[in-house]
Write a protein that holds these residues in place. Sequence first.
Motif, PDB file in Angstrom:
ATOM      1  N   MET A  34       0.876  -1.157   0.000  1.00  0.00           N
ATOM      2  CA  MET A  34       0.000   0.000   0.000  1.00  0.00           C
ATOM      3  C   MET A  34       0.922   1.218   0.000  1.00  0.00           C
ATOM      4  O   MET A  34       1.853   1.297   0.812  1.00  0.00           O
ATOM      5  CB  MET A  34      -0.911   0.011   1.207  1.00  0.00           C
ATOM      6  N   LYS A  35       0.624   2.142  -0.898  1.00  0.00           N
ATOM      7  CA  LYS A  35       1.526   3.284  -1.071  1.00  0.00           C
ATOM      8  C   LYS A  35       0.729   4.584  -1.100  1.00  0.00           C
ATOM      9  O   LYS A  35      -0.432   4.612  -1.486  1.00  0.00           O
ATOM     10  CB  LYS A  35       2.305   3.152  -2.375  1.00  0.00           C
ATOM     11  N   GLY A  42       1.855  20.600 -12.205  1.00  0.00           N
ATOM     12  CA  GLY A  42       2.927  20.699 -13.181  1.00  0.00           C
ATOM     13  C   GLY A  42       4.105  19.780 -12.946  1.00  0.00           C
ATOM     14  O   GLY A  42       5.112  19.860 -13.646  1.00  0.00           O
ATOM     15  N   LYS A  43       3.988  18.895 -11.960  1.00  0.00           N
ATOM     16  CA  LYS A  43       5.093  17.982 -11.653  1.00  0.00           C
ATOM     17  C   LYS A  43       4.648  16.533 -11.788  1.00  0.00           C
ATOM     18  O   LYS A  43       3.464  16.232 -11.839  1.00  0.00           O
ATOM     19  CB  LYS A  43       5.618  18.247 -10.240  1.00  0.00           C
ATOM     20  N   GLN A  44       5.628  15.657 -11.843  1.00  0.00           N
ATOM     21  CA  GLN A  44       5.333  14.233 -11.937  1.00  0.00           C
ATOM     22  C   GLN A  44       4.870  13.686 -10.587  1.00  0.00           C
ATOM     23  O   GLN A  44       5.215  14.225  -9.524  1.00  0.00           O
ATOM     24  CB  GLN A  44       6.586  13.472 -12.392  1.00  0.00           C
ATOM     25  N   ARG A  45       4.097  12.625 -10.654  1.00  0.00           N
ATOM     26  CA  ARG A  45       3.668  11.951  -9.443  1.00  0.00           C
ATOM     27  C   ARG A  45       4.884  11.307  -8.781  1.00  0.00           C
ATOM     28  O   ARG A  45       5.710  10.683  -9.443  1.00  0.00           O
ATOM     29  CB  ARG A  45       2.619  10.893  -9.784  1.00  0.00           C
ATOM     30  N   GLU A  46       4.976  11.459  -7.463  1.00  0.00           N
ATOM     31  CA  GLU A  46       6.117  10.897  -6.741  1.00  0.00           C
ATOM     32  C   GLU A  46       5.657  10.043  -5.568  1.00  0.00           C
ATOM     33  O   GLU A  46       4.636  10.331  -4.934  1.00  0.00           O
ATOM     34  CB  GLU A  46       7.049  12.008  -6.237  1.00  0.00           C
ATOM     35  N   LEU A  47       6.441   9.007  -5.285  1.00  0.00           N
ATOM     36  CA  LEU A  47       6.146   8.125  -4.167  1.00  0.00           C
ATOM     37  C   LEU A  47       6.528   8.809  -2.866  1.00  0.00           C
ATOM     38  O   LEU A  47       7.640   9.313  -2.720  1.00  0.00           O
ATOM     39  CB  LEU A  47       6.918   6.820  -4.327  1.00  0.00           C
ATOM     40  N   VAL A  48       5.598   8.806  -1.927  1.00  0.00           N
ATOM     41  CA  VAL A  48       5.826   9.441  -0.628  1.00  0.00           C
ATOM     42  C   VAL A  48       6.170   8.410   0.436  1.00  0.00           C
ATOM     43  O   VAL A  48       7.133   8.568   1.181  1.00  0.00           O
ATOM     44  CB  VAL A  48       4.581  10.242  -0.199  1.00  0.00           C
ATOM     45  N   ALA A  49       5.359   7.341   0.500  1.00  0.00           N
ATOM     46  CA  ALA A  49       5.566   6.334   1.544  1.00  0.00           C
ATOM     47  C   ALA A  49       4.904   5.034   1.111  1.00  0.00           C
ATOM     48  O   ALA A  49       3.969   5.043   0.313  1.00  0.00           O
ATOM     49  CB  ALA A  49       4.986   6.798   2.872  1.00  0.00           C
ATOM     50  N   SER A  50       5.398   3.936   1.665  1.00  0.00           N
ATOM     51  CA  SER A  50       4.805   2.644   1.367  1.00  0.00           C
ATOM     52  C   SER A  50       4.837   1.771   2.613  1.00  0.00           C
ATOM     53  O   SER A  50       5.660   1.964   3.515  1.00  0.00           O
ATOM     54  CB  SER A  50       5.546   1.957   0.219  1.00  0.00           C
ATOM     55  N   ILE A  51       3.939   0.781   2.621  1.00  0.00           N
ATOM     56  CA  ILE A  51       3.901  -0.194   3.707  1.00  0.00           C
ATOM     57  C   ILE A  51       3.531  -1.533   3.111  1.00  0.00           C
ATOM     58  O   ILE A  51       2.642  -1.633   2.258  1.00  0.00           O
ATOM     59  CB  ILE A  51       2.909   0.240   4.816  1.00  0.00           C
ATOM     60  N   ILE A  69       3.447   6.394   7.824  1.00  0.00           N
ATOM     61  CA  ILE A  69       2.426   5.535   7.204  1.00  0.00           C
ATOM     62  C   ILE A  69       2.132   4.397   8.166  1.00  0.00           C
ATOM     63  O   ILE A  69       3.039   3.841   8.797  1.00  0.00           O
ATOM     64  CB  ILE A  69       2.886   5.020   5.823  1.00  0.00           C
ATOM     65  N   SER A  70       0.856   4.064   8.279  1.00  0.00           N
ATOM     66  CA  SER A  70       0.455   2.973   9.167  1.00  0.00           C
ATOM     67  C   SER A  70      -0.806   2.347   8.599  1.00  0.00           C
ATOM     68  O   SER A  70      -1.387   2.852   7.628  1.00  0.00           O
ATOM     69  CB  SER A  70       0.215   3.488  10.591  1.00  0.00           C
ATOM     70  N   LYS A  71      -1.223   1.259   9.201  1.00  0.00           N
ATOM     71  CA  LYS A  71      -2.450   0.614   8.723  1.00  0.00           C
ATOM     72  C   LYS A  71      -3.183  -0.055   9.860  1.00  0.00           C
ATOM     73  O   LYS A  71      -2.577  -0.455  10.863  1.00  0.00           O
ATOM     74  CB  LYS A  71      -2.145  -0.402   7.608  1.00  0.00           C
TER      75      LYS A  71
END
Length: 115
Positions: A34-35, A42-51, A69-71
């Motif tokens: 899960m991310k 105007g910018k590209q999509r970027e990964l912030v966090a993942s679990i 990030i938590s679940k």
Amino acid sequence: QVQLVESGGGLVQAGGSLRLSCHASRSLFTINYMKWYRQALGKQRELVASITSGGTTNYADSVKGRFTISKDNAKNTVYLQMNSLEFEDTGVYFCNAYGPMYESWGQGTQVTVSS
């Protein structure tokens, strides 16, 4: 496939906090990753966090120490706690579910940080 619904975005002053939520339509135990991604205008999509399904977390350098990030497996929900928000954190935040045979995206939620 899995359906994802984000919530929790809004307008906040720099230095403030927000918590984003992403509810999945099936058990998080069945989803490899899960991310959270974000996309500024105007910018590209970027990964912030993942679990991972096992709970291992990873963060972009720009948010380390500020975002968590938590679940909650019982609620099929992933969270992104964002503290010490900066103007540069402004953007649309997307939840993503990823596995070897699938990838799903939520509709996105807007986060705006005023300086």
